[in-house]
Write an enzyme that holds these catalytic residues in place. Structure first.
Site, mmCIF file in Angstrom:
data_model
loop_
_atom_site.group_PDB
_atom_site.id
_atom_site.type_symbol
_atom_site.label_atom_id
_atom_site.label_comp_id
_atom_site.label_asym_id
_atom_site.label_seq_id
_atom_site.Cartn_x
_atom_site.Cartn_y
_atom_site.Cartn_z
ATOM 1 N N ASP A 178 0.876 -1.158 0.000
ATOM 2 C CA ASP A 178 0.000 0.000 0.000
ATOM 3 C C ASP A 178 0.919 1.214 0.000
ATOM 4 O O ASP A 178 2.091 1.128 0.363
ATOM 5 C CB ASP A 178 -0.934 -0.018 1.225
ATOM 6 C CG ASP A 178 -2.142 0.871 0.988
ATOM 7 O OD1 ASP A 178 -3.161 0.670 1.664
ATOM 8 O OD2 ASP A 178 -2.058 1.745 0.098
HETATM 9 C C1 GLC Z 1 -4.261 4.275 -0.388
HETATM 10 C C2 GLC Z 1 -5.183 3.089 -0.177
HETATM 11 C C3 GLC Z 1 -5.093 2.059 -1.256
HETATM 12 C C4 GLC Z 1 -4.892 2.778 -2.574
HETATM 13 C C5 GLC Z 1 -3.505 3.393 -2.548
HETATM 14 C C6 GLC Z 1 -3.232 4.216 -3.800
HETATM 15 O O1 GLC Z 1 -3.579 4.540 0.780
HETATM 16 O O2 GLC Z 1 -5.072 2.431 1.085
HETATM 17 O O3 GLC Z 1 -6.306 1.301 -1.238
HETATM 18 O O4 GLC Z 1 -5.004 1.859 -3.652
HETATM 19 O O5 GLC Z 1 -3.307 4.210 -1.415
HETATM 20 O O6 GLC Z 1 -4.080 5.323 -3.845
#
Ligand code: GLC
Length: 737
Positions: free
Chosen positions: A266
């Site tokens: 993430d």
């Molecule tokens: C965010 C979210 C994730 C997302 C990523 C990119 O923190 O937790 O679900 O795909 O960052 O935006």
């Protein structure tokens, strides 16, 4: 003749040459070569620097390819409900492109509420085509984190409280997206069940809960869905960040489940180079920030798996075995997506996709209550009062990374007005002021600034209600902070902005009242006995108003069922029982164990407001003739249960028949019953169909954490055929021997 022979000879030679030429080139460029052959071929040609370059981001949403070898970059995009607008290279800010408006599909909680695998396939096909057309290689979704608490801000992005429902519903979505040459990135693996302190929460729980509740949907995504990538979550598990958690990534995901794809962090989930090297992190994104906001610009060479990693290798402190494994997984993903040649071309904003969004939405709407058959809107209704801010609030924007810039959004009021036509007068009153955010995630929200005082708003709403044949109250939550939103959990189970008092007041002036709840979470309903009709109508995306009107006016007979329990009060929920702390900044132990959702309510004998699997129809169904093919099932064997379902009403409708299984006695404690299968059938008036379920030994097993294995113990079981977890139609005993 001779001349012809010569020509033929030249043609044959050139064919062989170009064939050879094709074979002569390195295997990685040959689309007909086997995947592993292409991977090894590319890997053998890459320098150390090139290997390190492809295992971390080069921009906000892309990772490097190998320019020298003609291996393309990998482009990721949010999110689970539609293709996020383009952002600037190294920023979250919108890039302001004019070709990236797309369709917002219903939130995944609405998809789960259809309990219909065909709807999931349709969803995956549609969103996969939009990702493909936008030339994205990895779609950062779907999410299958289990609904442990009704306060989790991101439950709207997930598929409910039951591992069987989430597991069966996620598979078609993945398979259909990936047919477009786009990888899904199932998230957030694992135990990311709350938002406020998601970066620091340190989850622990017993292995029974881990293996029986929180992992199955991810396991199905890998082993049945074949997801090419998995996103590791922000939180810790047993003191180690999940983005480099040995047990979750190496032992379970790649070891026990045999996952051959790439683990993508993430954004900002990686915190340690050595752990990321050794514990299964393959593709690092969003580092040098808290994942979402501050950080050094263009810090990509500073990533934990960038220069620091290269330095350790050059100093001989770490080898390259792990590096090669990471590269193999990233290259596998590139060959499955960016370098896959037989990809379709996709499409965006097509009639087919709009139709898909509309039908998925209408099939996800859940009719919770319908006393006196107030719905569908009767033919003699001449005046409708629509009250509530959510009838005019854009819901495709906001909520965090799943926010979308869509081509259009049919608001619920739009849909009602369009369907009412000129025969029915529709008046609207806002009733209260909730969200006044003029823009969210860089997108302007439809301006809904209000001049009137809250007293005036209430008075105007009551006046409108007094003079209408029927009132449709459209309230619920929205995607503002502390509502249904990433990064911040809800602050309570109650409806915000004084809606409860307003609903009570309206119910005093007009008995013919429908309350529609727009939300991705359960809400408290102190007025539940004062309102004849209640509809759970989710976040339905671009076609929200059409899906909603289709059901409210009866063009579509609702068939949705709740994918999670509605508790009467927050304290009834397992994550809040007897004042458990929430949200959890540091260590949190899931001491309810396997008793999540309806498993908890049945174990504790707590009556919910509305039960898991509950959902009404405009027609009625009669269950009869329940049968079981045999009284005993041997280990490795199977048996069949069947039931006849008849539509005893006067209009066509669909019913979702649910199969739960109880283990009457077991060495370890088990829930009263657990969902093991479900089937949706459409029936015309007076039509009957027989629904059959196959029961296998696997469906009887529980996870013995001491032995670390799934066991099915001899003894008595019961197969329950049900229309909801609290509406069992037939129970059939059988034995496992
Ligand atoms: C965010 C979210 C994730 C997302 C990523 C990119 O923190 O937790 O679900 O795909 O960052 O935006």
């Amino acid at each position: 003749m001779k001349k012809q022979l010569t020509v033929l000879a030249i043609m044959a030679t050139s064919l062989v040459c170009c064939k050879q030429q094709k074979n002569d080139g390195p295997a990685y460029l040959n689309p007909d070569a086997a995947l592993e052959q292409r991977v090894e071929s590319a890997l053998s040609l890459m320098t150390l620097e090139e290997k390190v370059a492809i295992i971390h981001a080069q921009s906000k949403f892309s990772s490097a390819g190998v320019p020298r070898l003609g291996i393309p970059e990998l482009w990721c995009t949010d999110g689970p409900h539609g293709i996020r607008a383009e952002v600037l290279w190294d920023e979250w800010r919108q890039a302001g492109w004019t070709n990236d408006s797309i369709i917002a599909f219903p939130a995944l909680s609405a998809l789960a509420a259809t309990w219909d695998k065909d709807m999931s396939a349709l969803y995956g096909k549609s969103i996969g085509e939009e990702a493909r057309y936008r030339e994205k290689d990895v779609l950062l979704g779907p999410g299958v984190n289990i609904y442990r608490t009704p306060l989790n801000g991101r439950n709207f992005e997930y598929m409910g409280e039951d591992p069987c429902l989430a597991g069966k519903m996620v598979v078609p979505y993945i398979q259909e997206v990936q047919k477009n040459g786009v990888a899904t990135c199932v998230k957030h693996y694992a135990l990311n069940n709350e938002e406020t302190y998601r970066h620091t929460t340190d989850v622990d729980l017993d292995d029974r809960a881990l293996y029986e509740i929180y992992l199955p949907a991810f396991k199905a995504a890998v082993q049945e869905g074949g997801s090419w990538t998995i996103m590791s979550s922000y939180n810790n598990y047993r003191g180690q960040h999940v983005s480099h958690n040995k047990r979750l990534l190496c032992d379970i995901l790649k070891g026990e489940w045999g996952f051959d794809g790439a683990v993508i962090s993430d954004w900002g989930g990686v915190h340690n180079t050595l752990e990321a090297i050794h514990n299964g992190m393959d593709l690092e994104f969003g580092t040098w920030t808290d994942g979402l906001t501050m950080g050094k610009t263009n810090a990509y060479s500073s990533y934990f798996l960038a220069d620091p990693y290269l330095k350790l290798i050059k100093e001989g402190k770490v080898g390259t075995t792990e590096l090669d494994d990471k590269c193999r997984r990233v290259l596998r993903t590139i060959f499955r997506t960016a370098m896959r040649q037989d990809k379709p071309y996709g499409a965006i904003n097509s009639e087919a996709h709009y139709a898909a969004a509309r039908t998925i939405g209408a099939n996800g709407i859940v009719l919770l209550k319908n006393e006196g058959n107030l719905l569908p809107v009767a033919g003699n209704v001449k005046k409708i009062a629509v009250i509530g801010e959510n009838a005019i609030k854009m819901m495709t924007v906001g909520g965090g990374s799943s926010s979308l810039k869509c081509q259009h959004e049919i608001l619920l009021l739009d849909g009602i007005r369009e369907r009412a036509g000129k025969d029915i007068e529709v008046v609207y009153e806002r009733g209260y002021v909730g969200s006044v955010l003029k823009e969210q995630d860089g997108l302007t929200v439809k301006n809904i600034v209000e001049e009137r005082s809250s007293e005036q708003l209430v008075e105007d709403a009551l006046e409108a209600a007094r003079n209408a044949d029927i009132v449709i109250f459209v309230g619920g939550l929205n995607k503002d902070p502390h509502q249904d939103s990433e990064g911040r959990d809800r602050l309570g189970l109650e409806l915000p902005y004084g809606q409860d008092a307003l609903i009570e007041a309206i119910s005093q002036v007009n008995k013919n009242m429908v309350v529609a709840i727009v939300s991705g979470n359960a809400v408290a309903m102190p007025w539940v006995d004062k309102v004849p009709a209640i509809v759970q109508t989710w976040y339905l995306g671009s076609e929200a108003g059409h899906s909603f009107a289709d059901v409210i006016f009866g063009d579509v007979n609702p068939s949705g069922k709740l994918p999670f329990t509605f508790p009467k009060v927050l304290a009834d929920s397992p994550a809040h029982f007897e004042g458990k702390p929430f949200p959890n900044r540091g260590k949190t132990y899931y001491d309810e164990g396997i008793f999540v959702g309806y498993r908890w309510f049945e174990h504790k004998n707590i009556e919910p407001l509305f039960a898991f699997g509950h959902g009404l129809s405009y027609t009625t169904f009669e269950y009869s003739d329940a049968k079981i093919s045999r009284q005993t099932i041997r280990h490795g064997g199977k048996l069949e249960v069947s039931v006849k379902v008849k539509n005893t009403g006067d209009r066509e409708g669909a019913e979702i028949v649910q199969l739960y299984i109880s283990d009457k006695e077991s060495r370890l404690e088990r829930p009263e019953k657990e969902l093991k299968d479900f089937a949706k059938i459409s029936l015309k008036p007076s039509e009957s169909k027989t629904v059959r379920f196959r029961i296998t030994e696997d469906m009887l097993k529980y996870f013995d954490d001491a032995a670390h294995e799934w066991v099915a113990e001899d003894g008595d079981f019961v197969a329950h055929i049900a229309a909801a977890s609290d509406d069992v139609k037939a129970s059939l005993d059988f034995k496992l021997q």
